[in-house]
Design a protein around this motif. Structure first.
Motif, PDB file in Angstrom:
ATOM      1  N   ILE A 143       3.060  -0.569 -11.048  1.00  0.00           N
ATOM      2  CA  ILE A 143       1.615  -0.708 -10.846  1.00  0.00           C
ATOM      3  C   ILE A 143       1.246  -2.165 -10.574  1.00  0.00           C
ATOM      4  O   ILE A 143       0.430  -2.457  -9.713  1.00  0.00           O
ATOM      5  CB  ILE A 143       0.855  -0.122 -12.063  1.00  0.00           C
ATOM      6  CG1 ILE A 143       0.927   1.405 -11.989  1.00  0.00           C
ATOM      7  CG2 ILE A 143      -0.593  -0.581 -12.105  1.00  0.00           C
ATOM      8  CD1 ILE A 143       0.714   2.090 -13.295  1.00  0.00           C
ATOM      9  N   LYS A 146       2.166  -3.005  -7.063  1.00  0.00           N
ATOM     10  CA  LYS A 146       1.221  -2.394  -6.146  1.00  0.00           C
ATOM     11  C   LYS A 146      -0.077  -3.210  -6.102  1.00  0.00           C
ATOM     12  O   LYS A 146      -0.624  -3.475  -5.021  1.00  0.00           O
ATOM     13  CB  LYS A 146       0.921  -0.967  -6.615  1.00  0.00           C
ATOM     14  CG  LYS A 146       0.542  -0.029  -5.492  1.00  0.00           C
ATOM     15  CD  LYS A 146       0.485   1.396  -5.993  1.00  0.00           C
ATOM     16  CE  LYS A 146      -0.273   2.275  -5.025  1.00  0.00           C
ATOM     17  NZ  LYS A 146      -0.514   3.602  -5.590  1.00  0.00           N
ATOM     18  N   ALA A 147      -0.520  -3.629  -7.289  1.00  0.00           N
ATOM     19  CA  ALA A 147      -1.759  -4.407  -7.363  1.00  0.00           C
ATOM     20  C   ALA A 147      -1.591  -5.757  -6.665  1.00  0.00           C
ATOM     21  O   ALA A 147      -2.503  -6.233  -5.979  1.00  0.00           O
ATOM     22  CB  ALA A 147      -2.148  -4.604  -8.822  1.00  0.00           C
ATOM     23  N   HIS A 150      -1.981  -5.212  -3.057  1.00  0.00           N
ATOM     24  CA  HIS A 150      -3.402  -5.045  -2.703  1.00  0.00           C
ATOM     25  C   HIS A 150      -4.077  -6.406  -2.537  1.00  0.00           C
ATOM     26  O   HIS A 150      -4.755  -6.652  -1.551  1.00  0.00           O
ATOM     27  CB  HIS A 150      -4.137  -4.278  -3.814  1.00  0.00           C
ATOM     28  CG  HIS A 150      -4.109  -2.809  -3.642  1.00  0.00           C
ATOM     29  ND1 HIS A 150      -5.254  -2.040  -3.569  1.00  0.00           N
ATOM     30  CD2 HIS A 150      -3.083  -1.945  -3.507  1.00  0.00           C
ATOM     31  CE1 HIS A 150      -4.905  -0.779  -3.402  1.00  0.00           C
ATOM     32  NE2 HIS A 150      -3.602  -0.691  -3.384  1.00  0.00           N
ATOM     33  N   ARG A 182      -4.183  -1.762 -12.802  1.00  0.00           N
ATOM     34  CA  ARG A 182      -4.723  -0.423 -12.545  1.00  0.00           C
ATOM     35  C   ARG A 182      -6.138  -0.506 -11.959  1.00  0.00           C
ATOM     36  O   ARG A 182      -6.499   0.250 -11.093  1.00  0.00           O
ATOM     37  CB  ARG A 182      -4.742   0.407 -13.839  1.00  0.00           C
ATOM     38  CG  ARG A 182      -3.410   0.985 -14.167  1.00  0.00           C
ATOM     39  CD  ARG A 182      -3.475   2.053 -15.239  1.00  0.00           C
ATOM     40  NE  ARG A 182      -2.147   2.628 -15.410  1.00  0.00           N
ATOM     41  CZ  ARG A 182      -1.186   2.075 -16.158  1.00  0.00           C
ATOM     42  NH1 ARG A 182      -1.420   0.970 -16.829  1.00  0.00           N
ATOM     43  NH2 ARG A 182      -0.002   2.654 -16.239  1.00  0.00           N
ATOM     44  N   LYS A 183      -6.900  -1.425 -12.499  1.00  0.00           N
ATOM     45  CA  LYS A 183      -8.285  -1.616 -12.035  1.00  0.00           C
ATOM     46  C   LYS A 183      -8.292  -2.080 -10.578  1.00  0.00           C
ATOM     47  O   LYS A 183      -9.071  -1.598  -9.752  1.00  0.00           O
ATOM     48  CB  LYS A 183      -8.987  -2.640 -12.932  1.00  0.00           C
ATOM     49  CG  LYS A 183     -10.333  -2.122 -13.386  1.00  0.00           C
ATOM     50  CD  LYS A 183     -10.983  -3.059 -14.351  1.00  0.00           C
ATOM     51  CE  LYS A 183     -12.238  -2.421 -14.916  1.00  0.00           C
ATOM     52  NZ  LYS A 183     -12.725  -3.167 -16.064  1.00  0.00           N
ATOM     53  N   ILE A 185      -6.058  -1.601  -8.326  1.00  0.00           N
ATOM     54  CA  ILE A 185      -5.648  -0.507  -7.446  1.00  0.00           C
ATOM     55  C   ILE A 185      -6.782   0.478  -7.227  1.00  0.00           C
ATOM     56  O   ILE A 185      -6.997   0.971  -6.132  1.00  0.00           O
ATOM     57  CB  ILE A 185      -4.398   0.195  -8.015  1.00  0.00           C
ATOM     58  CG1 ILE A 185      -3.197  -0.745  -7.964  1.00  0.00           C
ATOM     59  CG2 ILE A 185      -4.089   1.475  -7.243  1.00  0.00           C
ATOM     60  CD1 ILE A 185      -2.029  -0.268  -8.780  1.00  0.00           C
ATOM     61  N   SER A 186      -7.520   0.754  -8.302  1.00  0.00           N
ATOM     62  CA  SER A 186      -8.573   1.780  -8.215  1.00  0.00           C
ATOM     63  C   SER A 186      -9.802   1.309  -7.432  1.00  0.00           C
ATOM     64  O   SER A 186     -10.663   2.105  -7.082  1.00  0.00           O
ATOM     65  CB  SER A 186      -8.979   2.235  -9.615  1.00  0.00           C
ATOM     66  OG  SER A 186      -9.667   1.183 -10.258  1.00  0.00           O
ATOM     67  N   GLN A 187      -9.868  -0.002  -7.171  1.00  0.00           N
ATOM     68  CA  GLN A 187     -11.060  -0.495  -6.465  1.00  0.00           C
ATOM     69  C   GLN A 187     -10.953  -0.299  -4.956  1.00  0.00           C
ATOM     70  O   GLN A 187      -9.892  -0.409  -4.388  1.00  0.00           O
ATOM     71  CB  GLN A 187     -11.288  -1.979  -6.782  1.00  0.00           C
ATOM     72  CG  GLN A 187     -12.120  -2.132  -8.047  1.00  0.00           C
ATOM     73  CD  GLN A 187     -12.072  -3.536  -8.623  1.00  0.00           C
ATOM     74  OE1 GLN A 187     -11.462  -4.428  -8.037  1.00  0.00           O
ATOM     75  NE2 GLN A 187     -12.700  -3.735  -9.763  1.00  0.00           N
TER      76      GLN A 187
END
Ligand SMILES: [Mg+2]
Length: 187
Positions: A143, A146-147, A150, A182-183, A185-187
């Motif tokens: 994660i 991944k972030a 991003h 996680r935050k 990624i979710s944005q």
């Protein structure tokens, strides 16, 4: 102190086992006389180990072990048999059944079996925790990667800058870096 539950329908045998265990400084969580009571008592006292007779009224020891194992797979069970009841061996191949003790019970047979069962169970629990922990770490690392990706694309920054940014967000907000990731990624 380790809590042991004894399940045996013959009261003299049950008492004998309880006394031997007490003398060896084990804590007797419960001592009951059939499989049904064993299931109830397990819910209540959550023993570290169960010593369970096979032949008992109401619910036999193997069936009770199976039911207990479905809910409490981590509680090891030592089975008591009157003689090597080979017809039960197949049925006794349950993951929570860790060994056999053949009656008549002697201290020299009971105590090492109990000690080994408890030690193995501790080892299994540690291993399980370690596996779970490393699984979580792997997931978190993925994660975070991944972030970083991003942030690198969004902000046109280097990998190291992206990582520093995640770290700073983590420290400023006093939350784990995986939560920040996680935050992101979710944005
Ligand atoms: Mg019996």
């Amino acid at each position: 102190m380790k809590k042991i539950m004894v399940v045996e329908d013959e009261s003299i045998v049950r008492l004998d086992i309880v006394e031997m265990l007490k003398a060896a400084s084990y804590d007797i969580a419960s001592a009951v006389s059939n499989g049904e009571k064993a299931i109830e008592a397990t819910e209540k006292v959550k023993p570290d180990l169960i010593i369970m007779d096979i032949k008992m009224p109401k619910l036999n020891g193997l069936k009770a072990s199976k039911i207990i194992g479905k809910k409490y797979e981590d509680i090891p069970i030592l089975i008591l048999t009157a003689y090597s009841q080979s017809e039960f061996v197949e049925e006794a191949k349950q993951p929570n059944i860790v060994g056999y003790i053949v009656k008549p019970i002697s201290e020299s047979q009971l105590l090492p079996a109990v000690e080994i069962a408890l030690a193995q169970s501790d080892k299994m629990k540690t291993l399980k925790n370690e596996i779970e922990q490393s699984y979580i770490e792997i997931e978190n690392r993925k994660i975070i990667e991944k972030a970083k990706g991003h942030l690198m694309t969004q902000l046109k920054i280097s990998e190291n800058e992206a990582y520093q940014k995640l770290r700073k967000l983590s420290m400023d907000n006093q939350v784990g870096i995986d939560i920040v990731a996680r935050k992101v990624i979710s944005q």
